[in-house]
Scaffold this motif. Structure first.
Motif, PDB file in Angstrom:
ATOM      1  N   ASP A   1       0.819  -1.218   0.000  1.00 25.51           N
ATOM      2  CA  ASP A   1       0.000   0.000   0.000  1.00 25.51           C
ATOM      3  C   ASP A   1       0.851   1.265   0.000  1.00 25.51           C
ATOM      4  OD1 ASP A   1      -2.405  -1.369  -0.018  1.00 25.51           O
ATOM      5  OD2 ASP A   1      -2.507  -1.496   2.165  1.00 25.51           O
ATOM      6  N   ASP A   2       2.134   1.132   0.326  1.00 29.11           N
ATOM      7  CA  ASP A   2       3.016   2.302   0.381  1.00 29.11           C
ATOM      8  C   ASP A   2       4.408   1.885  -0.060  1.00 29.11           C
ATOM      9  OD1 ASP A   2       4.696   4.456   1.080  1.00 29.11           O
ATOM     10  OD2 ASP A   2       3.380   5.072   2.704  1.00 29.11           O
ATOM     11  N   ILE A   3       4.738   2.135  -1.301  1.00 26.47           N
ATOM     12  CA  ILE A   3       6.006   1.675  -1.869  1.00 26.47           C
ATOM     13  C   ILE A   3       7.198   2.318  -1.166  1.00 26.47           C
ATOM     14  CG2 ILE A   3       6.176   3.447  -3.672  1.00 26.47           C
ATOM     15  CD1 ILE A   3       6.843  -0.234  -4.371  1.00 26.47           C
ATOM     16  N   PHE A   4       7.054   3.565  -0.724  1.00 29.67           N
ATOM     17  CA  PHE A   4       8.185   4.249  -0.103  1.00 29.67           C
ATOM     18  C   PHE A   4       8.436   3.741   1.310  1.00 29.67           C
ATOM     19  CE2 PHE A   4       6.654   7.199  -3.378  1.00 29.67           C
ATOM     20  CZ  PHE A   4       7.824   7.336  -4.108  1.00 29.67           C
ATOM     21  N   GLU A   5       7.372   3.444   2.044  1.00 32.09           N
ATOM     22  CA  GLU A   5       7.537   2.852   3.368  1.00 32.09           C
ATOM     23  C   GLU A   5       8.149   1.458   3.257  1.00 32.09           C
ATOM     24  OE1 GLU A   5       4.649   1.327   6.959  1.00 32.09           O
ATOM     25  OE2 GLU A   5       4.154   3.233   5.984  1.00 32.09           O
ATOM     26  N   THR A   6       7.669   0.679   2.288  1.00 35.44           N
ATOM     27  CA  THR A   6       8.241  -0.649   2.058  1.00 35.44           C
ATOM     28  C   THR A   6       9.707  -0.536   1.681  1.00 35.44           C
ATOM     29  OG1 THR A   6       6.131  -1.637   1.394  1.00 35.44           O
ATOM     30  CG2 THR A   6       8.128  -2.686   0.572  1.00 35.44           C
ATOM     31  N   SER A   7      10.021   0.395   0.792  1.00 36.41           N
ATOM     32  CA  SER A   7      11.400   0.581   0.349  1.00 36.41           C
ATOM     33  C   SER A   7      12.312   0.916   1.529  1.00 36.41           C
ATOM     34  CB  SER A   7      11.469   1.695  -0.697  1.00 36.41           C
ATOM     35  OG  SER A   7      12.791   1.897  -1.136  1.00 36.41           O
ATOM     36  N   ALA A   8      11.845   1.786   2.427  1.00 30.54           N
ATOM     37  CA  ALA A   8      12.653   2.157   3.585  1.00 30.54           C
ATOM     38  C   ALA A   8      12.897   0.958   4.492  1.00 30.54           C
ATOM     39  CB  ALA A   8      11.959   3.278   4.360  1.00 30.54           C
ATOM     40  N   THR A   9      11.877   0.108   4.663  1.00 33.34           N
ATOM     41  CA  THR A   9      12.044  -1.095   5.484  1.00 33.34           C
ATOM     42  C   THR A   9      13.050  -2.044   4.848  1.00 33.34           C
ATOM     43  OG1 THR A   9       9.761  -0.915   6.249  1.00 33.34           O
ATOM     44  CG2 THR A   9      10.848  -3.032   6.551  1.00 33.34           C
ATOM     45  N   LEU A  10      12.982  -2.205   3.528  1.00 31.95           N
ATOM     46  CA  LEU A  10      13.894  -3.115   2.842  1.00 31.95           C
ATOM     47  C   LEU A  10      15.336  -2.632   2.917  1.00 31.95           C
ATOM     48  CD1 LEU A  10      11.846  -4.059  -0.380  1.00 31.95           C
ATOM     49  CD2 LEU A  10      11.972  -5.252   1.813  1.00 31.95           C
ATOM     50  N   ASP A  11      15.537  -1.300   3.035  1.00 28.54           N
ATOM     51  CA  ASP A  11      16.897  -0.767   3.161  1.00 28.54           C
ATOM     52  C   ASP A  11      17.605  -1.353   4.376  1.00 28.54           C
ATOM     53  OD1 ASP A  11      16.910   0.812   0.915  1.00 28.54           O
ATOM     54  OD2 ASP A  11      16.197   2.612   1.938  1.00 28.54           O
ATOM     55  N   GLY A  12      16.852  -1.608   5.418  1.00 27.35           N
ATOM     56  CA  GLY A  12      17.450  -2.150   6.628  1.00 27.35           C
ATOM     57  C   GLY A  12      17.625  -3.655   6.608  1.00 27.35           C
ATOM     58  N   GLN A  13      17.203  -4.311   5.505  1.00 24.20           N
ATOM     59  CA  GLN A  13      17.271  -5.774   5.413  1.00 24.20           C
ATOM     60  C   GLN A  13      18.234  -6.249   4.333  1.00 24.20           C
ATOM     61  OE1 GLN A  13      15.672  -7.822   7.565  1.00 24.20           O
ATOM     62  NE2 GLN A  13      14.915  -5.986   8.622  1.00 24.20           N
ATOM     63  N   ASP A  14      19.023  -5.320   3.774  1.00 23.01           N
ATOM     64  CA  ASP A  14      19.988  -5.660   2.708  1.00 23.01           C
ATOM     65  C   ASP A  14      19.317  -6.315   1.514  1.00 23.01           C
ATOM     66  OD1 ASP A  14      22.165  -4.664   4.154  1.00 23.01           O
ATOM     67  OD2 ASP A  14      22.367  -6.552   5.257  1.00 23.01           O
ATOM     68  N   PHE A  15      18.154  -5.805   1.156  1.00 21.56           N
ATOM     69  CA  PHE A  15      17.458  -6.304  -0.040  1.00 21.56           C
ATOM     70  C   PHE A  15      18.246  -5.906  -1.281  1.00 21.56           C
ATOM     71  CE2 PHE A  15      14.210  -5.353  -3.380  1.00 21.56           C
ATOM     72  CZ  PHE A  15      13.852  -6.661  -3.662  1.00 21.56           C
ATOM     73  N   ALA A  16      18.554  -6.865  -2.143  1.00 29.22           N
ATOM     74  CA  ALA A  16      19.366  -6.619  -3.351  1.00 29.22           C
ATOM     75  C   ALA A  16      18.449  -6.167  -4.482  1.00 29.22           C
ATOM     76  CB  ALA A  16      20.130  -7.878  -3.741  1.00 29.22           C
ATOM     77  N   ARG A  17      18.439  -4.863  -4.760  1.00 34.65           N
ATOM     78  CA  ARG A  17      17.554  -4.300  -5.774  1.00 34.65           C
ATOM     79  C   ARG A  17      18.214  -4.289  -7.147  1.00 34.65           C
ATOM     80  NH1 ARG A  17      14.211   0.213  -2.833  1.00 34.65           N
ATOM     81  NH2 ARG A  17      14.799  -0.169  -0.668  1.00 34.65           N
ATOM     82  N   LEU A  18      17.361  -4.293  -8.147  1.00 34.70           N
ATOM     83  CA  LEU A  18      17.847  -4.055  -9.502  1.00 34.70           C
ATOM     84  C   LEU A  18      18.189  -2.572  -9.628  1.00 34.70           C
ATOM     85  CD1 LEU A  18      18.181  -5.350 -12.368  1.00 34.70           C
ATOM     86  CD2 LEU A  18      15.900  -4.445 -12.864  1.00 34.70           C
ATOM     87  N   GLU A  19      19.366  -2.265 -10.129  1.00 29.44           N
ATOM     88  CA  GLU A  19      19.806  -0.887 -10.257  1.00 29.44           C
ATOM     89  C   GLU A  19      19.265  -0.277 -11.546  1.00 29.44           C
ATOM     90  OE1 GLU A  19      24.019  -0.806  -9.921  1.00 29.44           O
ATOM     91  OE2 GLU A  19      24.024  -1.640  -7.882  1.00 29.44           O
ATOM     92  N   VAL A  20      18.667   0.890 -11.433  1.00 31.84           N
ATOM     93  CA  VAL A  20      18.041   1.581 -12.554  1.00 31.84           C
ATOM     94  C   VAL A  20      18.972   2.691 -13.032  1.00 31.84           C
ATOM     95  CG1 VAL A  20      16.015   2.877 -13.320  1.00 31.84           C
ATOM     96  CG2 VAL A  20      15.778   1.064 -11.597  1.00 31.84           C
ATOM     97  N   SER A  21      19.091   2.839 -14.343  1.00 34.05           N
ATOM     98  CA  SER A  21      20.027   3.829 -14.896  1.00 34.05           C
ATOM     99  C   SER A  21      19.599   5.251 -14.541  1.00 34.05           C
ATOM    100  CB  SER A  21      20.116   3.675 -16.411  1.00 34.05           C
ATOM    101  OG  SER A  21      18.853   3.922 -17.007  1.00 34.05           O
ATOM    102  N   GLU A  22      20.594   6.134 -14.378  1.00 36.47           N
ATOM    103  CA  GLU A  22      20.347   7.510 -13.966  1.00 36.47           C
ATOM    104  C   GLU A  22      19.483   8.261 -14.972  1.00 36.47           C
ATOM    105  OE1 GLU A  22      20.424  10.889 -11.645  1.00 36.47           O
ATOM    106  OE2 GLU A  22      21.125   8.872 -11.134  1.00 36.47           O
ATOM    107  N   ASN A  23      19.730   8.029 -16.269  1.00 34.44           N
ATOM    108  CA  ASN A  23      18.983   8.807 -17.273  1.00 34.44           C
ATOM    109  C   ASN A  23      17.498   8.454 -17.306  1.00 34.44           C
ATOM    110  OD1 ASN A  23      19.397   6.284 -18.370  1.00 34.44           O
ATOM    111  ND2 ASN A  23      19.580   7.034 -20.467  1.00 34.44           N
ATOM    112  N   TYR A  24      17.113   7.298 -16.735  1.00 32.26           N
ATOM    113  CA  TYR A  24      15.700   6.949 -16.646  1.00 32.26           C
ATOM    114  C   TYR A  24      14.945   8.013 -15.845  1.00 32.26           C
ATOM    115  CZ  TYR A  24      11.456   4.696 -14.858  1.00 32.26           C
ATOM    116  OH  TYR A  24      10.165   4.431 -14.496  1.00 32.26           O
ATOM    117  N   TYR A  25      15.529   8.463 -14.748  1.00 32.05           N
ATOM    118  CA  TYR A  25      14.835   9.414 -13.871  1.00 32.05           C
ATOM    119  C   TYR A  25      14.797  10.816 -14.468  1.00 32.05           C
ATOM    120  CZ  TYR A  25      14.802   5.598 -10.610  1.00 32.05           C
ATOM    121  OH  TYR A  25      14.569   4.370 -10.042  1.00 32.05           O
ATOM    122  N   GLU A  26      15.801  11.166 -15.243  1.00 32.57           N
ATOM    123  CA  GLU A  26      15.746  12.452 -15.935  1.00 32.57           C
ATOM    124  C   GLU A  26      14.609  12.450 -16.956  1.00 32.57           C
ATOM    125  OE1 GLU A  26      17.454  15.170 -15.145  1.00 32.57           O
ATOM    126  OE2 GLU A  26      18.147  13.925 -13.474  1.00 32.57           O
TER     127      GLU A  26
END
Length: 575
Positions: free
Chosen positions: A474-499
């Protein structure tokens, strides 16, 4: 051969370019030779297609006279002729033209043949046929197509589909003809070029499934009509996914459990007699099977670490299996151990298994009956993952139609438009299928190229399989913050995608920065929004996804697929 197989030849096809020819006597000689062949084959019905080529200046009366003569020759042999208007013919190109010919010939052994593709493609409706005399219809072919307002002559080779794969109203077509009194056979017409790579056996199975399901649907929606329908149980209404089961060995067990724990899943139960564990979060049940015997071990031997089983919640598991097997699906069973439940099951994609769970019996209590709680250690706070949002199954491109039919005819599910996704090494075709309320969402991904990310997933497998599972938050940012503390291995997104994202959607820079920090992807359709986080690939291409849907978003982030695939291939090359 037909007799040895217990078959009858109901019709011989095709016979073309009979009427309006320069040397008509030669054509009648050719027809007589065809009658000889029919006698040897034991069939009395010949499909005659309207002539593609005629001599110049042929009048309607001449066409009718030639076909009347053909009918007389056929009557001498007790043979019937079914006349089919071909859209690419020279004169008789539509059902209405063929009906006039049948009326003009006026002989009881000369009737009409209809092909649903020819009758409905281009925007025509089944109701246009409601005044037909069923007694003058000798043969009906069923073929589907996209609902495109395009010249049908340009579509024939590309779009001759099995019923249920296209957009034509075949249910209405069948009911209109049945109401008119048609009593003959219902047949599957040839499929287009898209089906040519399919084996004859698979095409036969798919054709049977498509035909039986269509006739059953038509009969069920209008009980008073006469159809050779088998009376199947209704399509099963799906209530959700009860569990996903992985087949692993000792090494890949550790790898999978580590990834699940990094997403805050908790080990809650172990099987009473087998090396099988249950990890949970929210309404998500993940079963990890490392037992050295049984189906999961054979699945591991054939496919490596993989999803081997999926449990689906339905209203009635017995009726779900009954319908599936009546449509040709293989029943699945294995020995049931002491204290275990005999859960109804069928074979699924790539030889996997689909179990059915309902609340009419003890099936929904499987976790209490077959599993024991594990001793709790340190508490793992949940990451807000509530349920399984969707499951993506990857297969060879020519298998997609078979699995689409499998789901659409077994369950109450609807297909969306197919999407072509550009992989850096080729094209992937993605076909979404989902239940009306979204309790079960599937993406069927066909790997067309040999080097696409989807194809690399298939390379070391025997058959299709689940390539990724998406969890809903229900909240991707809250979930993301929790996963930061669990060493979740994320797929890295290229910088130009966000631009590009910031400019494309005119987003608040602060929101873009939050997504960049969490490698979160984004798509917006109107006011509806979709957020995605991907894990790094494991098991030669398997991965997890975490999603949030806002304001009724119904898609799957198609605009992000190419970027995601490029990132996954890059990650895979590094590995």
């Amino acid at each position: 051969m037909a007799q040895e197989l217990g078959l009858e030849i109901g019709l011989l096809q095709p016979f073309r370019n009979l009427e309006g020819q320069e040397n008509q006597a030669a054509e009648f000689d050719r027809l007589e030779a065809k009658f000889d062949l029919m006698g040897a084959l034991g069939t009395d019905l010949l499909l005659v297609g309207s002539a593609r080529v005629m001599k110049d200046g042929v009048e309607f009366s001449r066409i009718a006279d030639d076909l009347a003569r053909a009918a007389e020759l056929a009557a001498n042999r007790d043979i019937r002729l079914a006349y089919l208007a071909l859209p690419w013919a020279q004169r008789i190109t539509h059902d209405s033209d063929a009906r006039k010919i049948v009326d003009a010939v006026g002989q009881s052994n000369f009737g009409l043949a209809l092909n649903s593709y020819f009758s409905l493609a281009g925007g025509r409706r089944p109701a246009d046929l409601r005044d037909l005399d069923g007694g003058k219809i000798f043969h009906v072919q069923l073929s589907d197509a996209p609902r495109l307002d395009t010249d049908i002559r340009m579509l024939k080779r590309q779009f001759g589909m099995l019923p249920g794969l296209g957009r034509l109203n075949l249910n209405g077509f069948v009911k209109v003809l049945a109401r008119a009194g048609y009593q003959g056979a219902w047949s599957i017409a040839r499929v287009g070029e898209q089906g040519q790579a399919t084996s004859a056996e698979q095409l036969t199975r798919d054709g049977y499934r498509a035909l039986v399901s269509l006739l059953d649907e038509a009969s069920g929606s209008e009980p008073g009509i006469s159809l050779p329908a088998p009376g199947l149980p209704a399509r099963s209404r799906v209530r959700g996914i009860e569990f996903i089961e992985f087949a692993v060995d000792e090494t890949t067990h550790k790898q999978l459990v580590a990834v699940l724990e990094s997403m805050c899943f908790r080990m809650e139960r172990r099987h009473i007699a087998k090396s099988v564990e249950l990890l949970r979060q929210g309404a998500i049940n993940i079963v990890v099977n490392s037992d050295e015997s049984g189906y999961a071990r054979s699945a591991f031997a054939n496919h490596g670490p993989c999803v081997c089983d999926m449990g689906i919640r339905v209203d009635d598991s017995k009726l779900a299996v009954e319908r599936a097997t009546a449509l040709g699906t293989e029943l699945y069973s294995q020995p049931v151990g002491t204290g275990e439940l005999d859960i109804p099951a069928i074979r699924g994609v790539g030889g996997s298994v689909v179990h059915f769970i309902d609340e009419r019996s003890n099936l929904h209590r499987v976790w209490d009956i077959e599993f024991e709680p594990v001793q709790k250690t340190a508490a793992i706070p949940p990451a807000g993952l509530r349920r399984i949002d969707h499951v993506a199954q990857t297969m060879a491109d020519d298998e997609m139609r078979s699995w689409l039919l499998y789901y659409a005819t077994t369950f109450d599910m609807r297909k969306s438009e197919i999407v072509s996704v550009a992989d850096p090494s080729g094209i992937i075709h993605s076909q979404p299928v989902e239940s009306p309320e979204g309790e079960l969402r599937l993406n069927l991904n066909g790997a067309a190229g040999q080097k696409t990310f989807a194809a690399t997933f298939l390379a070391d497998r025997i058959g299709a399989g689940v390539q990724h599972i998406a969890f809903l938050t229900d909240d991707i940012f809250e979930t993301s913050a929790t996963l930061d503390g669990q060493d979740f291995a994320r797929l890295e997104v290229s910088e130009n995608y966000y631009e590009d994202l910031r400019v494309r959607y005119a987003l608040d820079p602060a929101l873009v920065d939050r997504m960049r920090a969490g490698n979160i992807l984004y798509e917006r359709l109107g006011d509806a929004e979709y957020f995605q986080i991907y894990s790094r690939p494991i098991f030669n291409g398997f991965f997890f996804e975490i999603v949030e849907r806002r304001a009724g978003y119904q898609g799957y982030g198609a605009t992000n697929a190419s970027m995601r695939l490029a990132a996954q291939l890059k990650c895979q090359r590094k590995a």
